[in-house]
Scaffold this motif. Structure first.
Motif, mmCIF file in Angstrom:
data_model
loop_
_atom_site.group_PDB
_atom_site.id
_atom_site.type_symbol
_atom_site.label_atom_id
_atom_site.label_comp_id
_atom_site.label_asym_id
_atom_site.label_seq_id
_atom_site.Cartn_x
_atom_site.Cartn_y
_atom_site.Cartn_z
ATOM 1 N N GLY A 191 0.843 -1.201 0.000
ATOM 2 C CA GLY A 191 0.000 0.000 0.000
ATOM 3 C C GLY A 191 0.869 1.238 0.000
ATOM 4 N N ILE A 192 0.233 2.374 0.194
ATOM 5 C CA ILE A 192 0.959 3.647 0.215
ATOM 6 C C ILE A 192 1.682 3.763 1.561
ATOM 7 N N ASP A 193 2.984 4.062 1.510
ATOM 8 C CA ASP A 193 3.784 4.183 2.728
ATOM 9 C C ASP A 193 4.055 5.640 3.095
ATOM 10 N N GLU A 194 4.080 6.479 2.058
ATOM 11 C CA GLU A 194 4.382 7.898 2.277
ATOM 12 C C GLU A 194 3.922 8.661 1.046
ATOM 13 N N ILE A 195 3.451 9.890 1.256
ATOM 14 C CA ILE A 195 3.033 10.710 0.112
ATOM 15 C C ILE A 195 3.493 12.143 0.377
ATOM 16 N N THR A 196 4.048 12.767 -0.664
ATOM 17 C CA THR A 196 4.628 14.105 -0.510
ATOM 18 C C THR A 196 3.907 15.108 -1.405
ATOM 19 N N PHE A 197 3.593 16.253 -0.813
ATOM 20 C CA PHE A 197 2.933 17.343 -1.528
ATOM 21 C C PHE A 197 3.850 18.560 -1.528
ATOM 22 N N ALA A 198 3.671 19.429 -2.518
ATOM 23 C CA ALA A 198 4.323 20.735 -2.508
ATOM 24 C C ALA A 198 3.243 21.800 -2.378
ATOM 25 N N ALA A 199 3.426 22.671 -1.385
ATOM 26 C CA ALA A 199 2.462 23.751 -1.148
ATOM 27 C C ALA A 199 3.188 24.890 -0.463
ATOM 28 N N SER A 200 2.831 26.121 -0.836
ATOM 29 C CA SER A 200 3.591 27.253 -0.298
ATOM 30 C C SER A 200 3.016 27.788 1.009
ATOM 31 N N ASP A 201 1.715 27.604 1.255
ATOM 32 C CA ASP A 201 1.124 28.122 2.489
ATOM 33 C C ASP A 201 1.170 27.039 3.572
ATOM 34 N N LEU A 202 2.361 26.854 4.144
ATOM 35 C CA LEU A 202 2.537 25.743 5.087
ATOM 36 C C LEU A 202 1.733 25.940 6.376
ATOM 37 N N GLN A 203 1.504 27.176 6.771
ATOM 38 C CA GLN A 203 0.731 27.384 8.008
ATOM 39 C C GLN A 203 -0.721 26.943 7.832
ATOM 40 N N ARG A 204 -1.277 27.266 6.666
ATOM 41 C CA ARG A 204 -2.649 26.834 6.382
ATOM 42 C C ARG A 204 -2.703 25.310 6.267
ATOM 43 N N CYS A 205 -1.686 24.708 5.622
ATOM 44 C CA CYS A 205 -1.619 23.241 5.516
ATOM 45 C C CYS A 205 -1.513 22.606 6.897
ATOM 46 N N ARG A 206 -0.693 23.205 7.758
ATOM 47 C CA ARG A 206 -0.493 22.645 9.107
ATOM 48 C C ARG A 206 -1.821 22.599 9.868
ATOM 49 N N ARG A 207 -2.598 23.674 9.729
ATOM 50 C CA ARG A 207 -3.897 23.727 10.409
ATOM 51 C C ARG A 207 -4.830 22.659 9.854
ATOM 52 N N PHE A 208 -4.867 22.522 8.522
ATOM 53 C CA PHE A 208 -5.730 21.511 7.889
ATOM 54 C C PHE A 208 -5.322 20.108 8.341
ATOM 55 N N LEU A 209 -4.016 19.825 8.319
ATOM 56 C CA LEU A 209 -3.523 18.485 8.659
ATOM 57 C C LEU A 209 -3.889 18.109 10.088
ATOM 58 N N GLY A 210 -3.782 19.091 11.005
ATOM 59 C CA GLY A 210 -4.160 18.818 12.399
ATOM 60 C C GLY A 210 -5.650 18.603 12.533
ATOM 61 N N ASP A 211 -6.431 19.451 11.863
ATOM 62 C CA ASP A 211 -7.886 19.300 11.919
ATOM 63 C C ASP A 211 -8.313 17.962 11.300
ATOM 64 N N TRP A 212 -7.585 17.539 10.264
ATOM 65 C CA TRP A 212 -7.913 16.278 9.569
ATOM 66 C C TRP A 212 -7.714 15.078 10.492
ATOM 67 N N GLY A 213 -6.818 15.247 11.507
ATOM 68 C CA GLY A 213 -6.613 14.171 12.483
ATOM 69 C C GLY A 213 -5.278 13.463 12.357
ATOM 70 N N LEU A 214 -4.341 14.076 11.615
ATOM 71 C CA LEU A 214 -3.011 13.477 11.504
ATOM 72 C C LEU A 214 -2.136 14.006 12.641
ATOM 73 N N SER A 215 -1.141 13.217 13.054
ATOM 74 C CA SER A 215 -0.260 13.678 14.127
ATOM 75 C C SER A 215 1.036 14.208 13.536
ATOM 76 N N LEU A 216 1.525 15.279 14.157
ATOM 77 C CA LEU A 216 2.743 15.948 13.676
ATOM 78 C C LEU A 216 3.960 15.143 14.111
ATOM 79 N N VAL A 217 4.814 14.819 13.138
ATOM 80 C CA VAL A 217 6.052 14.085 13.432
ATOM 81 C C VAL A 217 7.213 15.057 13.557
ATOM 82 N N SER A 218 7.316 15.990 12.607
ATOM 83 C CA SER A 218 8.392 16.981 12.652
ATOM 84 C C SER A 218 8.003 18.175 11.788
ATOM 85 N N GLU A 219 8.628 19.311 12.065
ATOM 86 C CA GLU A 219 8.370 20.487 11.229
ATOM 87 C C GLU A 219 9.596 21.390 11.209
#
Ligand code: FE2
Length: 321
Positions: A5-33
């Motif tokens: 299956g999928i082990d890792e997926i990488t995106f490119a996006a310039s608004d990292l703060q907005r992405c960070r908020r979405f990722l947390g709201d989505w329910g993913l846990s932060l590993v590093s930043e």
């Protein structure tokens, strides 16, 4: 052994703060930043990486950012990795490092393979009671305040050469076609035994290359609803859902993502084996969604935002008598 299956997926996006908020709201846990890269993960350790487009080691995108830049598939052993590495030799963009092999698929997407770093998890999931099977005894069905996705279950690309891309995944990675829209779309699973699709390739009439959506597996239908309503309360916008796909049987809810395209919560997809025979469908609204709520459910009122049918007949394509 096949790809798991999928082990890792990488995106490119310039608004990292907005992405960070979405990722947390989505329910993913932060590993590093860092200032330029966010790493999150699902419950089973599937990594979701979001990088600023300026990062030089990012593979090229297949459309303007924000979008996906790389998909890493997991295998069980180093022998599997060597076997797939051999099959990838001679493919465009071939790369090999100490722990990954990769190339570029015929749609332009950077494909990588590694020995899986995900872990086995056994989350508690809701049981259902039917007339013939009473699985939930002396226990109420759960309700979730928000989702905690278990895994990245599938990814969906727009392609310009459906057969070439499908052939690549079947011949190089050992994928199997589960169902088809002939000439228009292939649902592929990693192995003969497994969930209905890990990859869906879609060639629309106006063929183009791009990301359509990335889908996250949650425990049960209640977590699709709870997760979606939480995203609504956080101010994120629904594309469509909740709803149910007739193909794959899954319950879904799609949101617009700051990482590009759509992100989906889903659950309860069909489980297939060697005995399954791929079916063929004609694209249309009734095969895409048996039912769906346009605009989502408002997380505060817990009622639908709006109810608007698509441009053509939704529940049936038959003309009225
Ligand atoms: Fe999906």
């Amino acid at each position: 052994m096949s790809v798991l299956g999928i082990d890792e997926i990488t995106f490119a996006a310039s608004d990292l703060q907005r992405c960070r908020r979405f990722l947390g709201d989505w329910g993913l846990s932060l590993v590093s930043e860092s200032d330029h890269v966010l790493v999150h993960q699902t419950l089973n350790g599937c990594k979701v990486v979001v990088a600023d487009p300026s990062q030089v080691d990012l593979p090229p995108g297949i459309e303007a950012d924000p979008t996906v830049r790389e998909v890493v598939w997991g295998v069980e052993t180093t022998a599997d990795l060597e076997r797939i590495g051999k099959a990838m030799r001679g493919q465009p963009g071939h790369v090999q490092t100490s722990d990954r092999v990769g190339c570029t698929d015929p749609n332009g997407v950077a494909v990588r393979v590694q020995v899986s770093r995900k872990k086995e998890v056994q989350p508690i999931c809701a049981k259902t009671n039917t007339w013939t099977e009473r699985q939930r005894i002396d226990a109420p069905s759960p309700a979730y305040d928000r989702a905690q996705p278990i895994d990245v279950g599938h990814v969906v690309f727009f392609v310009t050469n459906l057969q070439a891309v499908s052939d690549f995944y079947e011949q190089v990675l050992g994928f199997v076609v589960s169902d088809r829209y002939p000439g228009r779309g292939h649902f592929l699973r990693c192995a003969p035994r497994g969930g209905h699709h890990d990859l869906f390739l879609l060639q629309p009439p106006q063929a183009r290359q791009g990301l359509n959506h990335v889908a996250f597996t949650v425990r049960d239908v209640h977590e699709v609803f709870g997760g979606g309503m939480h995203m609504s309360r956080c101010g994120w916008n629904t594309e469509l859902g909740p709803g149910r796909h007739p193909i794959s049987s899954a319950i879904f809810w799609y949101f617009h993502s700051p990482m590009g395209a759509l992100w989906e919560y889903y659950t309860d997809e069909d489980e297939l084996t060697e005995a399954w025979h791929a079916r063929e469908f004609t694209p249309g609204p009734t095969v895409f969604a048996e039912w769906a709520i346009a605009g989502g459910i408002d997380g505060v009122t817990r009622r639908q935002h709006q109810a608007q049918a698509p441009g053509q007949a939704f529940m049936t394509d038959k003309p009225k008598p």
